[in-house]
Design a protein around this motif. Structure first.
Motif, mmCIF file in Angstrom:
data_model
loop_
_atom_site.group_PDB
_atom_site.id
_atom_site.type_symbol
_atom_site.label_atom_id
_atom_site.label_comp_id
_atom_site.label_asym_id
_atom_site.label_seq_id
_atom_site.Cartn_x
_atom_site.Cartn_y
_atom_site.Cartn_z
ATOM 1 N N SER A 111 -3.041 3.752 -2.834
ATOM 2 C CA SER A 111 -3.161 2.720 -3.860
ATOM 3 C C SER A 111 -2.700 1.404 -3.264
ATOM 4 N N LEU A 115 -1.365 -2.094 -4.271
ATOM 5 C CA LEU A 115 -0.773 -2.857 -5.359
ATOM 6 C C LEU A 115 -0.844 -4.323 -4.982
ATOM 7 N N PRO A 145 -6.883 1.966 -6.424
ATOM 8 C CA PRO A 145 -6.789 3.252 -5.718
ATOM 9 C C PRO A 145 -7.992 3.490 -4.815
ATOM 10 N N THR A 164 0.838 -1.192 0.000
ATOM 11 C CA THR A 164 0.000 0.000 0.000
ATOM 12 C C THR A 164 0.875 1.245 0.000
ATOM 13 N N ARG A 204 -2.300 -5.772 -9.879
ATOM 14 C CA ARG A 204 -3.507 -4.955 -9.994
ATOM 15 C C ARG A 204 -3.351 -3.746 -9.076
ATOM 16 N N ARG A 205 -3.686 -2.575 -9.602
ATOM 17 C CA ARG A 205 -3.640 -1.348 -8.807
ATOM 18 C C ARG A 205 -5.057 -0.949 -8.432
#
Length: 249
Positions: free
Chosen positions: A186, A188, A199, A172, A196-197
């Motif tokens: 975000s 990750l 947010p 994070t 995968r991101r």
């Protein structure tokens, strides 16, 4: 449409495809039964309204205990997941920061830090006001929130590894806006060879401030617990379950 509403709708659309898997990895699916057991005590066999009902992680097991559960969410994708899971729960699309309903409930609840996705103090107070208006005179409002952990920021930024197992890694990245008590973050999610991101943005709230905001809408703290099993809330607690009632009771 408010800015908070638009932000939260985008957030949910990003998370919906992986929401159940993420919650399972973090132990939140297994915890749903404990949550439902806790909440059932405040329903009196009557009705409950969930704010930010999502995919029904909590609402479904609560309804299976005989509680008439309804819900509100601002995400079409989350409401679709709920409908796929159960056809017994009446849920509608709306902005929990300023909803109105003629129905009155024994319990209104907002779990899993959902109040924090309203990113202004005004929106959070408006949500509490709407929740108070939706309660029976002797009803309860139950909120689950993290205890803010804002140490370790350097230049207003922080990166934290929150989970590593044989298949997944969660990292994070946070940017801290202390003037607005906002974290712009975000997640990750590394899994196998993919990443995968995800947010998100939240407004953190200390429990003392939450009590003050509740007082602004005519509610007072009745109980505070450290978890859904009724553990004690202490200085070491990472979250709290706060129960409110009308100030005149």
């Amino acid at each position: 449409m408010s800015d908070d509403f638009a932000h939260n709708d985008n957030w949910a659309s990003n998370w919906a495809p992986v929401y159940e898997k993420f919650n399972s990895i973090r132990g939140r699916v297994a915890e749903a039964e404990e949550t439902a057991t806790f909440l059932e005590r405040y329903c009196g066999g009557g009705s409950a309204l969930e704010l930010g009902i999502g995919d029904g992680r909590v609402a479904v097991p609560l309804s299976e205990r005989g509680v008439r559960v309804e819900g509100i969410d601002n995400s079409d994708s989350m409401l679709t997941l709920l409908r796929e899971r159960s056809d017994l729960i009446n849920a509608w699309k709306g902005d929990m920061a300023k909803f109105r309903t003629e129905q009155r409930y024994n319990l209104v609840y907002c779990a899993y830090n959902t109040l924090m996705v309203l990113v202004t103090r005004e929106a959070q107070i408006n949500c509490l006001r709407s929740a108070a208006d939706a309660l029976h005179d002797e009803g309860y409002l139950v909120l689950e929130l993290l205890v803010p952990a804002i140490g370790g920021f350097v230049g207003g930024q922080k990166t934290t590894t929150t989970l590593v197992d044989h298949e997944n890694t969660f990292v994070t990245a946070d940017i801290h806006d202390p003037l607005n008590q906002n974290l712009v973050s975000s997640l990750l999610w590394f899994s196998g060879t993919s990443v995968r991101r995800l947010p998100y943005r939240v407004r953190y709230v200390y429990h003392q401030e939450l009590d003050t905001m509740a007082e602004c809408v005519g509610l007072k703290l009745s109980e505070r617990w450290g978890d859904w099993t009724g553990g004690e809330f202490t200085e070491a607690s990472k979250r709290h379950i706060s129960v409110y009632r009308r100030a005149g009771l």
